[in-house]
Every structure is written in C-alpha cells, then in structure tokens.
Enzyme design. Structure first.
Site, PDB file in Angstrom:
ATOM      1  N   PHE A 238       0.816  -1.224   0.000  1.00 54.40           N
ATOM      2  CA  PHE A 238       0.000   0.000   0.000  1.00 54.40           C
ATOM      3  C   PHE A 238       0.849   1.273   0.000  1.00 54.40           C
ATOM      4  CE2 PHE A 238      -2.006  -3.189   2.910  1.00 54.40           C
ATOM      5  CZ  PHE A 238      -2.782  -3.790   1.937  1.00 54.40           C
ATOM      6  N   ILE A 634     -10.529  -2.592 -19.112  1.00 54.92           N
ATOM      7  CA  ILE A 634     -10.320  -3.342 -17.881  1.00 54.92           C
ATOM      8  C   ILE A 634      -9.805  -4.731 -18.254  1.00 54.92           C
ATOM      9  CG2 ILE A 634     -11.364  -4.206 -15.766  1.00 54.92           C
ATOM     10  CD1 ILE A 634     -11.251  -1.134 -16.012  1.00 54.92           C
ATOM     11  N   ASN A 636      -9.064  -7.332 -16.275  1.00 52.66           N
ATOM     12  CA  ASN A 636      -9.760  -8.394 -15.543  1.00 52.66           C
ATOM     13  C   ASN A 636     -10.778  -7.746 -14.614  1.00 52.66           C
ATOM     14  OD1 ASN A 636     -10.434 -10.370 -13.463  1.00 52.66           O
ATOM     15  ND2 ASN A 636      -8.743 -11.600 -14.234  1.00 52.66           N
ATOM     16  N   PRO A 637     -12.061  -7.767 -14.957  1.00 52.38           N
ATOM     17  CA  PRO A 637     -13.068  -7.096 -14.126  1.00 52.38           C
ATOM     18  C   PRO A 637     -13.112  -7.601 -12.686  1.00 52.38           C
ATOM     19  CG  PRO A 637     -13.984  -7.624 -16.280  1.00 52.38           C
ATOM     20  CD  PRO A 637     -12.644  -8.301 -16.208  1.00 52.38           C
ATOM     21  N   GLN A 643      -9.802  -4.611  -6.338  1.00 61.85           N
ATOM     22  CA  GLN A 643      -8.962  -3.458  -6.033  1.00 61.85           C
ATOM     23  C   GLN A 643      -9.802  -2.249  -5.629  1.00 61.85           C
ATOM     24  OE1 GLN A 643      -5.054  -2.730  -7.085  1.00 61.85           O
ATOM     25  NE2 GLN A 643      -5.449  -4.450  -5.732  1.00 61.85           N
ATOM     26  N   GLU A 710      -5.445   2.676  -7.297  1.00 64.88           N
ATOM     27  CA  GLU A 710      -5.642   3.645  -6.222  1.00 64.88           C
ATOM     28  C   GLU A 710      -6.900   4.482  -6.391  1.00 64.88           C
ATOM     29  OE1 GLU A 710      -1.262   5.002  -4.977  1.00 64.88           O
ATOM     30  OE2 GLU A 710      -1.491   4.570  -7.091  1.00 64.88           O
TER      31      GLU A 710
END
Length: 744
Positions: A238, A634, A636-637, A643, A710
């Site tokens: 993070f 996208i 990988n949805p 995320q 993020e």
C-alpha cells in the site's frame, strides 16, 4: 477468443489459500541465524553508552551490532524520489545521533528469534536526550516551499485570484486537516540475507527489487551484478516496502561477518518507524463562484510534514487545480520539518488528502448556492487541463456521476441538511470526485516458448495484491493467441528482465508495452523460421497465434512449433521505455505522468456514501458505499473490482478511524499496534459496490489500459464527510471523524 476483459480467476489464488505461496519470511535456509532490532526510546539526542554484557551473556546470542561496529561499512544512498534508491537517507547504525523516536540503534543476532528478542529487550543503552518537535503543530521551523526542494515543481498562479474572489457573489474559505496514518500491511517488514563468496542474495518483501539491488550495492560497495533480490509475493504494501530500507544493510553485514544466513522480521511497532507513513497535511481552500455555480477562482494552499533529513513531499495541487474549469487559479505547497522518520507514499499519496480538501469545499460551495453537488460539478466540467492547456485523452467524470448517481438513488437526497430521519437515525447522502493521472514506468519482459507450446513470461515486476500474475497471463495469452493454462508467469527477481517500482497504479499500464513488444518479436522470430516466410508478404504479427504447440497463420495454416524450434527455445526480451527519459532502476526517471504529447490521460470516478448518525449518541454508521469508475480497458473485471472495493473500504477507514497518535513529549507513536490503530472490521462495513464504466481510450496505449488500483480510495473520505453534513448539519473538516465530533 480475446482474454483481455475476462474475469479469469487468480492463477496464484490456490497457492495463497493453501499456504503454498512462498513469501520472503518463508525462506528456510540452512543454518539461519535470527536478528532482532533495538530502536531508540528518545525522540532526539545521542547514544552515550551501550552496555552489552547482560544481553551478550544469554546463551545463543551470536553478535550485537551498534554504530560502534558498522560506522565505516555503510555508505550513503540518495532518496528514491530524488534519483536514488533509499526510502530514507539517514544511514543505519552510522552514528550515535538520534533523529527520531524508533530509530534503529542496535541489531542483535542469535540462534533463535526468541533469544534475539530477549537479548534486544535487555540491551542497556544510555541516551542524552534533546528537545523534540515531532509534529507540525509543535514545529518551530519555517515552512519551506516545495519548489525550493524539488526543482521540477512549480506552484500555480494563473489569472487574478484575489480580484476574482473579491468580486465573486458566493465564496467559501475553509481549512481542512488530515492526520498521520500508517500502512500496516499484514506481512511485517524484514529481510533475509545470505552470501556465497562475494555474491549476496536477499529475500525481502519489497515492491522494487531493482531499487533494493542497486541501493544495497552502493551502500556496501558491491557490484550490482553480485546482488540478487528475490520477492515473488508481497503480503500487502500500500505504498510501504519502498525501495531500500534501513535494516537491510546491517542484516547483510551481520550475515557476512557471521558467515551464515541472517533473517529479520521486525515487530509491528517497529514497522511504524523503520518504514514510511502518510504525513499529516493542512489545506486552505478558497473558492469563488457566480450565482449559477460557475467557478471564478480557486486557491489551494497546502502544508505537509517531512523529516529533518529528507526532502520528501508528493505534491497534489496539480490535480486539484486541473480537475474543474476555472479561469483564476492559485496553489502553493510547503513542507514543515519535524523530528520523525521520513514519510513515504501511501495509497494515492497526494490525492487522498488533497481531494478531501477540494471535494469537501465543493460541497460547501454547493450548499452555499443551494445547488445539487453533482450539478455544481457538471457546471464546472472541462475537457482541458486549465494549467497546461492540454486536452484529456478521455474524461468520463460526469458519466461516472450519472451512472453512479442512478444506481445509488441520488435523486432521493435532500439539499437541506438534517432533513431525513429514520427512527433514531439522521440519514445523509454525500458524493465526491475521484481522479488520478495515469502513471507509467519503464518495464521489460522475457518471453520463452517451447516446442510443446508452453510459454514462460518473466519480469522483475511484483505481485503486490493487484493480481499481476493473472493479468500478465491474460495479456500474454491475448498477445500470442495462446491458452492461458499453458502460460507460466514469474515475478519479483532481479535475475529477470528489469522493471521499475510496482506502485502508483502504474504496473499494468507499464507492462502493456513490454508484453506487446515481446510478443511481436517472438512471433516475428517464429515466422522467419517458417517455410512460408517471405511468401506473399509478411502478415501482421498480431494476427499470428501460438497455440496448441503450433504457429497458426491468419488463413488457418498451422506449423508445429517443434519443427520451427529445431535449434532450441526462442528466448526474447520485450522492452517498453517509460515516457520521456526511461531508466529501469530509478523511480524518478521511470514513473511519469502520461501526457508529454498532445493529451493528458487521467482515470476518473464518482464516490457516493450513505451515512447514518444516531440522534442521541452520535454513533456514526456507513451502510452504503458506491463508486462508479472509468479507467479505460479493464484487463480483468474481477481483480479490478477487488482493487476498487478494497480501496473504498480503506477510504471509510481514512474518514472515520485511521490516525496515528504522536506523544508530543517524546515523538513516539503511541498506538503502534493493531489493537489501538483503528481500521475497519466487518462490522463497520456495509454494502460496497464498484461499477466499471466502458471507456475506450487508445491514446493512452494500444490496449487503452489506464491506472486503476488507487482510484477506489480517492474521494471516499470527502463523500463520507459530505454525507455527515447532509445527515447532521455539522461540517467537519478534520479527519478522522469521531463520535465526539457529533456530540454537543
């Protein structure tokens, strides 16, 4: 079939849930010794004397290292954001001087971890303390302009802000504050170091193996070719675990002197001071608008804390001054030095605090105008960055508000605060914008194909929880036309082709070009070995597929790979240079905003929150969070939603719970544990939904992939604070918002 856009399950998921994934601390090397740290109990001063006899007398203690032992062995390394590789320029165990509470002052090595901890606990250290100024509120030094520390930074001044504010019929002036926060990943920080003659191997949880490699080589006077850093998995970072940390060199030196591997796993409390944190920030926002809600002036003055010895600051007004249309703009950014460890990036480092201030002020302006907050943003939307004059390559902010608002039921919101009550609870709705410039870093990737059609992909990038093993599998499968089940991805090792730092929501965006480059080169090599090579012209490389052990041509013709690879496997490295200066090891040269050309690329979102405030007790609940996001294609949805929803939950914690408390007398972090550093648990979290908008943007890269990781946390704190005002009528401008803020 195309694999980009499919919700492929995580290819490393089973290994993780079965406990088969090997993390850095899981490396069990023969004859390993165990290290424990001793950190300073004063906030500033000097070490006067160390008495080792009691600690050294414990059976099993092998060595005790202090500044008296290692002063001449560790060389300086520049900060990673200043062209170097370290997360702090303060040399570990290099001098008796103490710069902050929790600084490393000794390393104890023993046969077991328990013995090392026992000896560390009784090591006798005498200090000469000095006055300490650990927080911005107590610091006596003058604020320093960021522009004086970072030559590339420029404060914003456009138009006549003061005149526009004087003439504006409606204006808002407010001060917003965010606290110190710590990352607290589940995996503790640490390292394992082992030598084989002059060659050093390091197993360490890091998101920048190349940074650790090159930084450690400088610190210890080694050839980078003699340093290997391995990190196939990270148990969360993070923003922490950034580049070279202060504990790695002492552990490496201990391993060399003892002639055996040495491993260190720091305690949770030590992680608060030997790693980084999000610093506190203060923001003054002034907005002026006409009576229709069109912005006439925007001023953002920000102050952030940094350490006494590093110039760390991550400017954020480049986002706040460019998010909306406004003819008169002003922004200044300053730092105040405090007696603490150096701050560092923490998920969406500038946007989380900076957009909390702006988006809260926008809500205040909407209230002053008696205007719906989304309508205010609609009236100030812009397709062009007001500072640079460049257009956005795509801008779906209002689409996010439209689709998100419809799904959330925004039309049920009352503009009047404290207007909706259900039983004992006041109910409020709030919203905020989410925005982040797309970042890209240099990356390289090696593809190897065998005669059986199996493909191996290797890069020094990292699996940081973002699903990179899975995403890279999909990208390679898509680029080669190969079966994902026959693709193996290996990550996080400096013996693989180099890559930049994994962070800044840049990883997926960066590897797109490397995968494409490697795939085209690989297929070109295969085609040149084909019996059809040169006949009737060469096909588009992307139209060739590598599947089922064959090279398949667009017209259906297929050739066995075994025939084409008679001279052995093809081993190719595809390289993608980040925009501008390139550079594989250095973050400052390898992580840049996309937009040196005719357009800027940003990702956008709209955050919505429902808040309930108990009329008698002030208890605060957030039963619903919803975010709508536009981040290009996208890959990988499923991993994308994971995320985003994880970020939204963290945004809830940022708004209501997370704060590192500092003892003003000593500079100690008094809640440096998971019992007192508050974070959301299941009981705090209601319904969380992330909506992914379709967005096509081929200006950003051929696949149209943008930054996403993020985006989910940005704006949540402001949406919750705005909902609290809508529910209670109380405008709270300092985070975190607690029950006592709503009483009285």
């Amino acid at each position: 079939m195309p694999f980009i856009g499919q919700s492929l399950p995580r290819v490393d998921g089973l290994a993780k849930v079965r406990g088969e994934a090997v993390f850095a601390a899981d490396q069990l090397l023969p004859n390993t010794a165990y290290a424990a740290l001793v950190t300073s109990s004063i906030g500033k001063g000097r070490v006067c004397h160390v008495t080792r006899s009691s600690a050294a007398s414990i059976t099993g203690v092998l060595a005790i290292f202090t500044h008296e032992d290692l002063t001449a062995d560790i060389r300086p390394v520049d900060h990673v954001l200043a062209g170097g590789y370290a997360n702090s320029t303060l040399l570990p165990l290099a001098a008796p001087d103490i710069a902050y509470h929790g600084q490393i002052v000794a390393l104890v090595v023993a046969e077991t971890g328990e013995i090392a901890q026992e000896a560390a606990a009784i090591l006798e250290i005498v200090y000469a303390p000095a006055p300490v100024e650990p927080a911005m509120d107590s610091a006596t030094g003058a604020a320093i302009p960021v522009a004086a520390l970072q030559p590339a930074h420029q404060d914003v001044s456009q138009g006549d802000v003061e005149g526009a504010l004087r003439r504006a019929p409606v204006s808002v002036t407010a001060v917003y504050e965010t606290p110190v926060q710590h990352h607290n990943p589940i995996e503790l920080v640490g390292t394992t170091c082992t030598w084989n003659g002059p060659k050093l191997t390091v197993y360490e949880p890091t998101r920048f193996v190349e940074g650790v490699r090159h930084g450690l080589a400088i610190q210890l006077g080694l050839d980078p070719a003699d340093v290997r850093v391995i990190c196939p998995f990270i148990g969360g970072h993070f923003g922490s675990k950034l580049a070279l940390s202060q504990y790695t060199a002492p552990v490496a030196l201990a391993a060399r002197r003892l002639g055996r591997p040495v491993t260190l796993v720091a305690t949770r409390a030590q992680g608060f001071t030997i790693a980084n944190h999000r610093p506190e920030t203060h923001h003054t926002i002034r907005l002026g608008a006409d009576r229709d809600g069109r912005l006439l002036a925007l001023q953002h003055d920000a102050v952030v804390a940094t350490s006494q010895f590093d110039d760390f600051a991550m400017p954020g007004t480049d986002v706040t001054t460019a998010l909306y249309a406004c003819p008169n703009l002003s922004a200044t950014e300053r730092v105040i030095r405090v007696d603490r460890n150096t701050p560092g990036p923490m998920r969406a480092p500038p946007e989380v605090p900076y957009l909390f201030a702006l988006e809260s002020a926008m809500d205040e302006l909407a209230h002053a105008l008696d205007l719906d907050p989304i309508a205010l943003r609609r009236r100030n939307d812009t397709l062009t960055n007001q500072i640079s004059g460049k257009p956005f390559s795509s801008r779906s902010l209002l689409r996010c508000f439209d689709q998100g608002g419809q799904a959330f039921g925004w039309d049920r919101r009352s503009n009047k605060p404290r207007a909706v009550r259900e039983g004992d609870w006041w109910v409020g709705l709030g919203c905020a914008s989410s925005a982040r410039p797309v970042k890209v870093a240099s990356a390289s990737l090696r593809l190897r194909v065998g005669a059986d059609g199996r493909v191996l992909a290797e890069t020094a990038h990292h699996e940081i929880g973002n699903g990179l093993y899975t995403i890279l599998t999909q990208m390679v499968a898509d680029a080669l036309g190969a079966d994902p089940a026959r693709i193996t991805v290996r990550l996080g090792d400096t013996s693989f082709p180099p890559a930049g730092l994994s962070g800044g929501s840049s990883t997926t965006v960066s590897v797109v070009g490397a995968v494409r480059s490697a795939a085209i080169d690989l297929k070109r090599q295969l085609m040149r070995r084909s019996t059809r090579a040169g006949n009737n012209g060469d096909p588009d490389m992307l139209s060739l597929n590598v599947e089922r052990g064959e090279l398949r041509w667009p017209d259906g013709y297929a050739e066995p790979l075994a025939d084409l690879l008679g001279r052995g496997d093809i081993d190719l490295v595809g390289r993608f240079e980040g925009s501008g200066e390139g550079g594989f090891a250095k973050l400052d040269r390898g992580l840049v905003a996309v937009g040196p050309g005719p357009a800027l690329s940003w990702s956008f979102g709209a955050q919505f929150a429902e808040v309930r405030v108990h009329a008698e007790t002030g208890e605060l609940r957030v039963p619903r969070l919803l975010g709508a996001f536009a981040a290009g294609s996208i890959v990988n949805p499923m991993t994308a939603r994971s995320q985003l929803t994880g970020g939204m939950i963290w945004g809830l914690g940022s708004a209501l719970l997370e704060e590192t408390v500092i003892d003003p007398r000593s500079g100690a972090y008094v809640n440096a544990n998971l019992a007192e550093y508050l974070m959301p648990v299941a009981a705090d979290i209601g319904a969380v939904e992330a909506i992914l908008l379709d967005e096509i943007d081929h200006q950003v890269n051929p696949l149209g992939v943008k930054s996403l990781g993020e985006l989910g946390i940005i704006g949540v704190n402001a949406a919750i604070a705005n909902a609290v005002f809508n529910a209670s009528g109380r405008r709270l401008r300092r985070l975190p918002i607690r029950v006592d803020d709503l009483l009285g």
